[in-house]
Design an enzyme around this catalytic site. Structure first.
Site, PDB file in Angstrom:
ATOM      1  N   GLU A 356       0.389 -11.035  -5.445  1.00 49.96           N
ATOM      2  CA  GLU A 356       1.810 -11.424  -5.406  1.00 49.96           C
ATOM      3  C   GLU A 356       2.717 -10.247  -5.798  1.00 49.96           C
ATOM      4  O   GLU A 356       3.697 -10.420  -6.513  1.00 49.96           O
ATOM      5  CB  GLU A 356       2.098 -12.636  -6.312  1.00 49.96           C
ATOM      6  CG  GLU A 356       1.301 -13.875  -5.987  1.00 49.96           C
ATOM      7  CD  GLU A 356       1.664 -14.509  -4.648  1.00 49.96           C
ATOM      8  OE1 GLU A 356       0.738 -14.891  -3.920  1.00 49.96           O
ATOM      9  OE2 GLU A 356       2.859 -14.598  -4.313  1.00 49.96           O
ATOM     10  N   GLY A 357       2.368  -9.083  -5.299  1.00 46.95           N
ATOM     11  CA  GLY A 357       3.096  -7.865  -5.639  1.00 46.95           C
ATOM     12  C   GLY A 357       2.478  -7.249  -6.881  1.00 46.95           C
ATOM     13  O   GLY A 357       2.437  -7.880  -7.940  1.00 46.95           O
TER      14      GLY A 357
HETATM   15  C1  LIG Z   1      -6.927 -11.917  -7.825  1.00 46.59           C
HETATM   16  C2  LIG Z   1      -6.382 -11.628  -6.465  1.00 46.59           C
HETATM   17  C3  LIG Z   1      -6.061 -12.678  -5.630  1.00 46.59           C
HETATM   18  C4  LIG Z   1      -5.567 -12.420  -4.340  1.00 46.59           C
HETATM   19  N1  LIG Z   1      -5.330 -13.476  -3.507  1.00 46.59           N
HETATM   20  C5  LIG Z   1      -4.874 -13.232  -2.250  1.00 46.59           C
HETATM   21  C6  LIG Z   1      -4.689 -14.311  -1.330  1.00 46.59           C
HETATM   22  O1  LIG Z   1      -4.962 -15.480  -1.644  1.00 46.59           O
HETATM   23  N2  LIG Z   1      -4.221 -14.021  -0.096  1.00 46.59           N
HETATM   24  C7  LIG Z   1      -3.923 -12.747   0.299  1.00 46.59           C
HETATM   25  O2  LIG Z   1      -3.487 -12.573   1.424  1.00 46.59           O
HETATM   26  N3  LIG Z   1      -4.137 -11.709  -0.538  1.00 46.59           N
HETATM   27  C8  LIG Z   1      -4.589 -11.913  -1.796  1.00 46.59           C
HETATM   28  N4  LIG Z   1      -4.839 -10.865  -2.648  1.00 46.59           N
HETATM   29  C9  LIG Z   1      -4.566  -9.508  -2.198  1.00 46.59           C
HETATM   30  C10 LIG Z   1      -3.282  -8.959  -2.800  1.00 46.59           C
HETATM   31  O3  LIG Z   1      -2.167  -9.613  -2.247  1.00 46.59           O
HETATM   32  C11 LIG Z   1      -3.238  -7.446  -2.546  1.00 46.59           C
HETATM   33  O4  LIG Z   1      -4.340  -6.885  -3.235  1.00 46.59           O
HETATM   34  C12 LIG Z   1      -1.934  -6.829  -3.015  1.00 46.59           C
HETATM   35  O5  LIG Z   1      -0.886  -7.174  -2.133  1.00 46.59           O
HETATM   36  C13 LIG Z   1      -1.992  -5.328  -3.127  1.00 46.59           C
HETATM   37  O6  LIG Z   1      -2.519  -4.779  -1.969  1.00 46.59           O
HETATM   38  P1  LIG Z   1      -3.722  -3.706  -2.045  1.00 46.59           P
HETATM   39  O7  LIG Z   1      -4.736  -4.247  -2.965  1.00 46.59           O
HETATM   40  O8  LIG Z   1      -4.108  -3.391  -0.671  1.00 46.59           O
HETATM   41  O9  LIG Z   1      -3.078  -2.457  -2.733  1.00 46.59           O
HETATM   42  P2  LIG Z   1      -2.168  -1.347  -2.029  1.00 46.59           P
HETATM   43  O10 LIG Z   1      -0.989  -1.960  -1.371  1.00 46.59           O
HETATM   44  O11 LIG Z   1      -3.018  -0.449  -1.208  1.00 46.59           O
HETATM   45  O12 LIG Z   1      -1.652  -0.561  -3.311  1.00 46.59           O
HETATM   46  C14 LIG Z   1      -2.490   0.354  -4.019  1.00 46.59           C
HETATM   47  C15 LIG Z   1      -1.667   0.975  -5.138  1.00 46.59           C
HETATM   48  O13 LIG Z   1      -0.511   1.637  -4.591  1.00 46.59           O
HETATM   49  C16 LIG Z   1       0.668   1.131  -5.191  1.00 46.59           C
HETATM   50  N5  LIG Z   1       1.740   1.085  -4.183  1.00 46.59           N
HETATM   51  C17 LIG Z   1       1.689   0.606  -2.908  1.00 46.59           C
HETATM   52  N6  LIG Z   1       2.885   0.728  -2.312  1.00 46.59           N
HETATM   53  C18 LIG Z   1       3.710   1.289  -3.210  1.00 46.59           C
HETATM   54  C19 LIG Z   1       5.080   1.661  -3.211  1.00 46.59           C
HETATM   55  N7  LIG Z   1       5.869   1.441  -2.129  1.00 46.59           N
HETATM   56  N8  LIG Z   1       5.604   2.222  -4.325  1.00 46.59           N
HETATM   57  C20 LIG Z   1       4.835   2.399  -5.434  1.00 46.59           C
HETATM   58  N9  LIG Z   1       3.535   2.068  -5.506  1.00 46.59           N
HETATM   59  C21 LIG Z   1       2.987   1.513  -4.412  1.00 46.59           C
HETATM   60  C22 LIG Z   1       0.310  -0.269  -5.684  1.00 46.59           C
HETATM   61  O14 LIG Z   1       1.146  -0.679  -6.739  1.00 46.59           O
HETATM   62  C23 LIG Z   1      -1.128  -0.061  -6.133  1.00 46.59           C
HETATM   63  O15 LIG Z   1      -1.119   0.491  -7.433  1.00 46.59           O
HETATM   64  C24 LIG Z   1      -5.349 -11.084  -3.919  1.00 46.59           C
HETATM   65  C25 LIG Z   1      -5.679 -10.035  -4.780  1.00 46.59           C
HETATM   66  C26 LIG Z   1      -6.200 -10.279  -6.026  1.00 46.59           C
HETATM   67  C27 LIG Z   1      -6.572  -9.133  -6.908  1.00 46.59           C
END
Ligand SMILES: Cc1cc2nc3c(=O)[nH]c(=O)nc-3n(C[C@H](O)[C@H](O)[C@H](O)COP(=O)(O)OP(=O)(O)OC[C@H]3O[C@@H](n4cnc5c(N)ncnc54)[C@H](O)[C@@H]3O)c2cc1C
Length: 377
Positions: A356-357
């Site tokens: 959720e962000g």
């Molecule tokens: C417990 C859990 C439950 C989840 N449940 C769901 C679900 O039910 N459905 C679903 O669709 N997804 C789900 N997710 C996935 C989750 O929504 C994503 O993991 C999340 O949106 C972050 O994406 P990412 O992991 O690809 O990280 P990335 O987007 O690749 O980010 C990696 C790092 O880069 C940073 N970053 C990225 N962009 C920027 C920016 N513009 N400025 C500064 N920093 C930045 C982030 O803060 C992070 O530190 C879940 C994840 C977890 C851990």
């Protein structure tokens, strides 16, 4: 912390009693990291359905509980961590189906979701798409009076056991929500093992040319991003509650241990630096809880609370990390031992800073509101 109405008190007591009587005995049959079998998940969901936890603000006429978000949250706080997320997401999927599903989809799925007879999940994230849903690469193409969906959804809560998935795919009209039945041909999945919340049913969904009828479009083609960003607002307050619960459990464990464990001839809770850990943790927990309930009560009043929900989300989940870490410190080596729950709380807390962000994304949302300048492209 704040005044509750008599009705809220009664509803919370009813959930607490039901959890003690009908949920904890099921959860207690499992190890502390072990996910419940699907049959047991459904048994628990049916108990929570009777309490109105799955119906949330869905109107009673549609089979919901017609609760305000604040009351729902007070009830939700009573759920054991092993079953809170499955209930939360199934309830969110029910709200989505009620709010934007076609009549056919509502008739087939809303009742079973609200009754806890089936499990729901929501799929936005993909192997290449996380913080920016605009980049979603899963496709849906019109074919035979319906749509053919192709792609992979990852990190999906409940994904391992869900009966229905509401996913976002890219179409010629833009990003669109589709409801997919897990029985559909071409639907595959696998369990994903994570650092914490290992009792959750985290999964990856493989959508290999899955055909769905036109009625399975949720909303209208092209409107999924708006609805996704809107749903993140309440979702952030929801995840903040998970952070509060995790932190509170750790604080309770630390407080009890500080009273029992003796070193230097007195309980460690009598040493000032241990008192500092406990005092700071207690303050963080209350601050996080207040932020979460402020956002929820603003939603109840029909106010915009995107910024307040972002504040609650990052603060409560980072609080959970800090407070669970403090709890380990108070326990010394016992806090790191698999024998106690404290090490699990720490692992569970870290999981919450991502969905959720992430913490970073939520801070960018707050700053965008305050400064009027977006750091997103
Ligand atoms: C417990 C859990 C439950 C989840 N449940 C769901 C679900 O039910 N459905 C679903 O669709 N997804 C789900 N997710 C996935 C989750 O929504 C994503 O993991 C999340 O949106 C972050 O994406 P990412 O992991 O690809 O990280 P990335 O987007 O690749 O980010 C990696 C790092 O880069 C940073 N970053 C990225 N962009 C920027 C920016 N513009 N400025 C500064 N920093 C930045 C982030 O803060 C992070 O530190 C879940 C994840 C977890 C851990």
């Amino acid at each position: 912390m704040f005044a509750r109405s008599e009705e809220q008190r009664l509803l919370v007591k009813s959930v607490r009693d039901a959890v003690e009587r009908d949920v904890e005995p099921v959860v207690d049959r499992y190890g502390k990291d072990e996910p419940l079998e699907k049959a047991d998940v459904l048994e628990v969901l049916s108990v929570l359905s009777e309490q109105g936890v799955l119906g949330r603000d869905v109107p009673e006429a549609a089979g919901g509980a017609a609760l305000d978000h604040t009351t729902w949250a007070l009830m939700f706080e009573e759920l054991p961590m092993q079953v809170d997320l499955v209930a939360m997401i199934t309830s969110e999927v029910a709200r989505m189906v009620h709010g934007a599903g076609s009549e056919t989809v509502r008739e087939e799925y809303l009742g079973p979701l609200l009754a806890g007879e089936i499990v729901g999940c929501a799929g936005i994230s993909e192997p290449g798409v996380g913080s920016n849903p605009r980049e979603i690469a899963t496709t849906a193409e019109r074919e035979d009076g319906g749509w053919v969906i192709d792609g992979t959804k990852t990190w999906i809560s409940n994904g391992e056991i869900a009966d229905v998935a509401v996913v976002v795919a890219d179409t010629d009209a833009g990003k669109t929500h589709f409801l997919i039945d897990a029985d559909a041909e071409g639907f595959g999945r696998e369990r994903l093992e994570m650092l914490g919340r290992r009792y959750d049913h985290m999964g990856q969904l493989h959508l290999d040319d899955v055909w769905v009828p036109e009625e399975n479009v949720v909303g209208t083609p092209g409107d999924a991003l708006d609805r996704t960003y809107q749903s993140f607002e309440l979702g952030r307050a929801n995840v903040a509650l998970l952070g509060v619960k995790t932190a509170r459990n750790a604080l309770e464990a630390a407080t009890a241990y500080a009273g029992d464990r003796e070193q230097f001839g007195k309980p460690i809770g009598g040493h000032q630096l241990v008192q500092r850990l406990v005092a700071e943790s207690a303050t963080y927990v209350d601050a996080a809880r207040l932020l979460a309930y402020r956002a929820l009560s603003m939603f109840d009043d029909g106010e915009q609370a995107a910024t307040e929900a972002a504040m609650a989300k990052w603060f409560a989940t980072e609080t959970a990390v800090e407070v669970t870490s403090n709890a380990i410190q108070v326990h010394g080596a016992m806090g790191l031992s698999r024998e106690l729950d404290v090490e699990r709380y720490f692992r569970d807390a870290k999981m919450l800073t991502i969905p959720e962000g992430t913490t970073q994304i939520n801070k960018l949302i707050i700053a965008r509101d305050l400064l009027g300048v977006s750091a997103f492209r």
